[in-house]
Design a protein around this motif. Sequence first.
Motif, PDB file in Angstrom:
ATOM      1  N   ARG A  54     107.666  10.323  10.513  1.00 20.28           N
ATOM      2  CA  ARG A  54     108.380  11.509  10.035  1.00 20.28           C
ATOM      3  C   ARG A  54     108.794  11.324   8.580  1.00 20.28           C
ATOM      4  O   ARG A  54     109.096  10.227   8.134  1.00 20.28           O
ATOM      5  N   THR A  55     108.776  12.467   7.833  1.00 17.07           N
ATOM      6  CA  THR A  55     109.153  12.465   6.417  1.00 17.07           C
ATOM      7  C   THR A  55     110.487  13.177   6.259  1.00 17.07           C
ATOM      8  O   THR A  55     110.704  14.248   6.855  1.00 17.07           O
ATOM      9  N   PHE A  56     111.391  12.603   5.430  1.00 12.21           N
ATOM     10  CA  PHE A  56     112.702  13.202   5.189  1.00 12.21           C
ATOM     11  C   PHE A  56     112.870  13.451   3.690  1.00 12.21           C
ATOM     12  O   PHE A  56     112.413  12.657   2.854  1.00 12.21           O
ATOM     13  N   ILE A  57     113.535  14.576   3.353  1.00  9.35           N
ATOM     14  CA  ILE A  57     113.994  14.834   1.991  1.00  9.35           C
ATOM     15  C   ILE A  57     115.493  15.023   2.066  1.00  9.35           C
ATOM     16  O   ILE A  57     115.993  15.884   2.804  1.00  9.35           O
ATOM     17  N   PHE A  58     116.238  14.255   1.256  1.00  4.70           N
ATOM     18  CA  PHE A  58     117.698  14.268   1.349  1.00  4.70           C
ATOM     19  C   PHE A  58     118.256  15.266   0.330  1.00  4.70           C
ATOM     20  O   PHE A  58     118.950  14.891  -0.612  1.00  4.70           O
ATOM     21  N   ASN A  59     117.982  16.535   0.546  1.00  7.37           N
ATOM     22  CA  ASN A  59     118.485  17.574  -0.376  1.00  7.37           C
ATOM     23  C   ASN A  59     119.806  18.129   0.151  1.00  7.37           C
ATOM     24  O   ASN A  59     119.977  19.324   0.323  1.00  7.37           O
ATOM     25  N   SER A  60     120.754  17.245   0.409  1.00 11.27           N
ATOM     26  CA  SER A  60     122.050  17.670   0.936  1.00 11.27           C
ATOM     27  C   SER A  60     122.855  18.361  -0.165  1.00 11.27           C
ATOM     28  O   SER A  60     122.666  18.114  -1.355  1.00 11.27           O
ATOM     29  N   ASN A  61     123.752  19.208   0.259  1.00  8.76           N
ATOM     30  CA  ASN A  61     124.539  19.979  -0.698  1.00  8.76           C
ATOM     31  C   ASN A  61     125.487  19.097  -1.516  1.00  8.76           C
ATOM     32  O   ASN A  61     125.886  19.477  -2.621  1.00  8.76           O
ATOM     33  N   ASP A  62     125.832  17.973  -0.969  1.00 15.72           N
ATOM     34  CA  ASP A  62     126.755  17.125  -1.735  1.00 15.72           C
ATOM     35  C   ASP A  62     126.022  16.372  -2.846  1.00 15.72           C
ATOM     36  O   ASP A  62     126.637  15.672  -3.649  1.00 15.72           O
ATOM     37  N   GLU A  63     124.651  16.513  -2.900  1.00 16.78           N
ATOM     38  CA  GLU A  63     123.813  15.977  -3.963  1.00 16.78           C
ATOM     39  C   GLU A  63     123.984  14.478  -4.151  1.00 16.78           C
ATOM     40  O   GLU A  63     123.758  13.939  -5.234  1.00 16.78           O
ATOM     41  N   ASN A 159     127.638  19.801   4.177  1.00 11.44           N
ATOM     42  CA  ASN A 159     127.168  19.335   2.877  1.00 11.44           C
ATOM     43  C   ASN A 159     126.150  18.223   2.990  1.00 11.44           C
ATOM     44  O   ASN A 159     125.474  17.894   2.029  1.00 11.44           O
ATOM     45  N   GLU A 160     126.064  17.576   4.136  1.00  7.92           N
ATOM     46  CA  GLU A 160     125.182  16.431   4.264  1.00  7.92           C
ATOM     47  C   GLU A 160     124.016  16.703   5.207  1.00  7.92           C
ATOM     48  O   GLU A 160     123.484  15.789   5.826  1.00  7.92           O
ATOM     49  N   ASN A 161     123.612  17.945   5.302  1.00  5.27           N
ATOM     50  CA  ASN A 161     122.429  18.290   6.096  1.00  5.27           C
ATOM     51  C   ASN A 161     121.165  18.039   5.271  1.00  5.27           C
ATOM     52  O   ASN A 161     121.164  18.206   4.061  1.00  5.27           O
ATOM     53  N   ILE A 162     120.049  17.682   5.913  1.00  2.00           N
ATOM     54  CA  ILE A 162     118.808  17.329   5.215  1.00  2.00           C
ATOM     55  C   ILE A 162     117.631  18.046   5.860  1.00  2.00           C
ATOM     56  O   ILE A 162     117.783  18.759   6.848  1.00  2.00           O
ATOM     57  N   GLN A 163     116.377  17.824   5.266  1.00  2.00           N
ATOM     58  CA  GLN A 163     115.167  18.448   5.793  1.00  2.00           C
ATOM     59  C   GLN A 163     114.186  17.373   6.213  1.00  2.00           C
ATOM     60  O   GLN A 163     114.222  16.238   5.722  1.00  2.00           O
ATOM     61  N   PHE A 164     113.262  17.737   7.116  1.00  2.00           N
ATOM     62  CA  PHE A 164     112.273  16.771   7.585  1.00  2.00           C
ATOM     63  C   PHE A 164     110.955  17.513   7.825  1.00  2.00           C
ATOM     64  O   PHE A 164     110.883  18.740   7.888  1.00  2.00           O
ATOM     65  N   SER A 165     109.870  16.724   7.983  1.00  2.00           N
ATOM     66  CA  SER A 165     108.554  17.273   8.319  1.00  2.00           C
ATOM     67  C   SER A 165     107.770  16.210   9.036  1.00  2.00           C
ATOM     68  O   SER A 165     107.860  15.030   8.691  1.00  2.00           O
ATOM     69  N   ASP A 166     107.014  16.618  10.048  1.00  2.00           N
ATOM     70  CA  ASP A 166     106.146  15.682  10.770  1.00  2.00           C
ATOM     71  C   ASP A 166     104.716  15.705  10.239  1.00  2.00           C
ATOM     72  O   ASP A 166     103.851  15.001  10.760  1.00  2.00           O
ATOM     73  N   SER A 167     104.450  16.535   9.196  1.00  2.00           N
ATOM     74  CA  SER A 167     103.069  16.638   8.677  1.00  2.00           C
ATOM     75  C   SER A 167     103.032  16.719   7.158  1.00  2.00           C
ATOM     76  O   SER A 167     102.083  17.258   6.588  1.00  2.00           O
ATOM     77  N   ALA A 168     104.024  16.236   6.476  1.00  2.00           N
ATOM     78  CA  ALA A 168     104.111  16.380   5.029  1.00  2.00           C
ATOM     79  C   ALA A 168     103.007  15.586   4.334  1.00  2.00           C
ATOM     80  O   ALA A 168     102.491  14.591   4.841  1.00  2.00           O
ATOM     81  N   THR A 169     102.654  16.030   3.141  1.00  2.00           N
ATOM     82  CA  THR A 169     101.614  15.367   2.347  1.00  2.00           C
ATOM     83  C   THR A 169     102.076  13.990   1.905  1.00  2.00           C
ATOM     84  O   THR A 169     103.270  13.730   1.748  1.00  2.00           O
ATOM     85  N   THR A 170     101.104  13.100   1.687  1.00  2.00           N
ATOM     86  CA  THR A 170     101.395  11.772   1.150  1.00  2.00           C
ATOM     87  C   THR A 170     100.648  11.555  -0.161  1.00  2.00           C
ATOM     88  O   THR A 170     100.510  10.415  -0.607  1.00  2.00           O
ATOM     89  N   THR A 171     100.166  12.662  -0.750  1.00  2.00           N
ATOM     90  CA  THR A 171      99.412  12.579  -2.012  1.00  2.00           C
ATOM     91  C   THR A 171     100.325  12.988  -3.156  1.00  2.00           C
ATOM     92  O   THR A 171     100.755  14.141  -3.234  1.00  2.00           O
ATOM     93  N   PRO A 172     100.648  12.067  -4.080  1.00  2.00           N
ATOM     94  CA  PRO A 172     101.494  12.436  -5.220  1.00  2.00           C
ATOM     95  C   PRO A 172     100.857  13.568  -6.022  1.00  2.00           C
ATOM     96  O   PRO A 172      99.650  13.594  -6.238  1.00  2.00           O
ATOM     97  N   GLY A 173     101.688  14.489  -6.469  1.00  2.00           N
ATOM     98  CA  GLY A 173     101.218  15.653  -7.219  1.00  2.00           C
ATOM     99  C   GLY A 173     100.954  16.851  -6.345  1.00  2.00           C
ATOM    100  O   GLY A 173     100.766  17.967  -6.857  1.00  2.00           O
TER     101      GLY A 173
END
Length: 908
Positions: A54-63, A159-173
């Motif tokens: 699984r892929t996570f992005i920590f874009n929480s509101n508390d930054e 403020n500390e909620n995040i996003q995830f994906s089970d199929s996100a890309t692994t190719t930079p760019g």
Amino acid sequence: CFLLRFRGLTMYKTTFVVLILIWNINEIVGQCVAGTDIAGKTPTVATTDAGTARTFIFNSNDEDYKIKCCGFVASWEFYVGSATGTLYAQVWRPSGTDWELVGQNAITVTTGDQNALKTEPIDASQQIPVKIGDFIGFKSTAATIPMYYRTNNGVGSDNENIQFSDSATTTPGSTDTSFNQYGVTNIEFSLKANLAPGNVPTFGASPTSSSVTDDTAVGTPIATVTATDADTLDTLTTQWTATSPAGNSGVFNYDSVTGALTTTNQLPIGTTDLTFTSTDNCGNTVTHVYSLTVTNYPPVFQNLPDTTSISEDIAVETQLKVLTVTDASLADTVTCLVNNINPATTDLYLRYAPGTSDYAVYLRGDNSLNYDTQRQYVITIDCTDSKVTVQETYTVYVLRNQQPTITNLPAGSNSIEIAGSTTPIGTNIFTVTSTDPENDQLHYNMTCIPACPFKIYDSGDIQVDSSLSGLTSTAYDLFVYVYDGSTLVGPRSLTVKISDINTAPNITNLPSGIVVPENSAPSTTLYTLEKTDVNSLDTHTWTYSISSGGSVYFAVDSSGIVKTTSTPINYETITPKTFYVTAYVSDGQASASGTLTIDVSNVNEAPSFSKTTYSVTGNEGAAGATIGTPAFVVTDPEGDTVTYSLACPEFTLTSGVLTFTSDYDVDAGLATTVSCGVTVSDGSLTDTATLVVNINNINDNTPTFFRSTYSFYVTHDSTVGTVIADIPATDGDIGTFGEITYSIDQTSTGGTYFRMNSDGGLYVASDLSTFSAGTTKDIIITATDGGGLTDTTTVTIVIPGVTTTTVSTTTDRYMTFFEDTRNVAWFVACMALLVGLLILISVFIVRYGDFSWMKRLCDELSRKCRRKRRFKIRREPTEISYVEPSRVRTPASLTTWDAWKSNDHTFN
């Protein structure tokens, strides 16, 4: 805040706003500072995500996981639970509503790292460049490796909620749209990025200056200017401009990828400073100045200064000197002009030498050079390549001219002798020699009396220029001149005597021309050429040539007879119409020639039809009606206007249109096909053909009954087949259009009781006993011709109530007296007898003079005439009303006279 709270609510709010503003200003940072700037946290962990890969992005509101400076990720820290494998520590950048993967570092996690905080430094070549606003995240290859902590037991602020994906890309760019809100709220993952500033780019070994010439070709590489950065993942942007002079940017092109600086136009003379600026992702900037010096090659005179001597007698335009001026700068164009002439004169000038791009000094024709007045001219010439001007001089000396001298032809009489029969063309018979003090180029010319077969060349050689055979003159006087360019010397005479002269033949009877009519027969003798020859024993041959292809039509035979060939001569097609026959007669040594002009004359030729028979088809009609336009095809060689005439009086041909001369009715017996002779004329000559006129018989007559109504009596016991009456219709057409058929509309009878035969006879077709006495029925009879035209008549059938011996009256009318031929016969006989009696009576009157007997005779004749008279009923009866008789007769005593059944329709 606690202290301010006692000062009142308003004061508390104001202080809070100021604190928020100061905090936002602190968030605005520039370059990352090593050991100070971080992104993320490493809290005391308690929980592991249950997902796989699984892929996570920590874009929480508390930054807390947001990057707030520009730099690179120097190392990663995260807490490892029980999971092992590969962890991809990632940096994500918002792209609209999507996410772009900026970069990732692969970190191997082993069992030795379990249940502890792991720190992974990143090599400089693999450090991910980051910008303000990026977020960190991660992906595990299998079970989720970093653990997280739920703040405030997972309730309260999000403020500390995040996003995830089970199929996100692994190719930079690449960008990704598959992220969703993570189901667990208020969490803090153990992941931290330690940030460091980037390196400043440098131009390294890029040159600072160079020098080229102004003939450098367009597209030539001048230098390679490139910037480099120790941060290999950093992106550099290099810009340039010409700073001095600023306007020279347009002559260069810079490829920011390869660093190649090339020319796009001719380089300007002087030094141009080019300033290059390179900027990395974080705004680190370095500048570099490159100076290019462009030098120019000036024009060079290759053959000046120089001098030339010319004669004062030169009277034609003369080229004195072609200048050779070069310029090593290949792109430069050199132009030259006369700066000054000393002393001033217009006789000398500068222009391009013909067919070249080189300048030349010229002496003007019809000049005013004079050795005694001015013996020298100095010309100052300037040449420039538009950048540098060079100057040189050219001196012209004027010389006094001295005339040439012919050395081997004294002023007296000079002669030579040659054999005409053995001296071929090209033989040199004499060479004139001359001298000139200035060694000028000498030219010879010569005249000859009479016109002679010799020619003199500039070398002084006199040669035979044409065959000497057949010449009649025994000697020729040659007058020789020599010219040095300014003075003509001569003439000096030379007599050439010809031995063994043969007298040429002569054509004696050439007229000014003859006229040959076109279409002349083949091998027609047109003219006989005659010749004379002093040498009477010579054998002569005739040859000829004809202009403009005339040999196709004319020839000259071996006897000098001009004839036509077998090719027809057509004035209208040959071009030209005048031919020149040049005849040659030769005695084997000499020949004579003459030209005969032949003019082809035009002969009027008859027009002609292309076919012998033409046809036209039309309908019968009234006088003046158009039949059609015959498709005559006529050719007239001269293109004359032609007219047509027709040999059939029934038709008129006007302007190519055929019409009827008078009414034309095929039904009246006129022919449906008429062959007419047609003549075409050009005014004097004619041709004939046959015109077949086909006239269509049209249905132009309508069948007609004599009357529109008839009435007939028919007893109810009339047998089937009994003819009631003949009421035929007439039609003026012949043939099929004149054939009449009949039909009956007897709807009123309720059956088919009557029919019509083909001759117009109305007869009983069915038993009439069903009709009651006194019945009246109207039937309609229609006559139709072969073309579909019709006429109708109404017939009233009356069934009488009783029978009677009285003659039945009918609607028939009586025939007139003379309509019965038998009446005519006895009337003629009576009249003849009467004439005879009149003659006899006249005799008796003359003889006896008693006229009482005449009354008795006339009375007797009158009685006889009344007894002889008979009447005949016509087929078109006049209707008479039927009158019921006053008495009734029995069938036994019934006598009926049916007038309409009588064969001769007569009664006594």
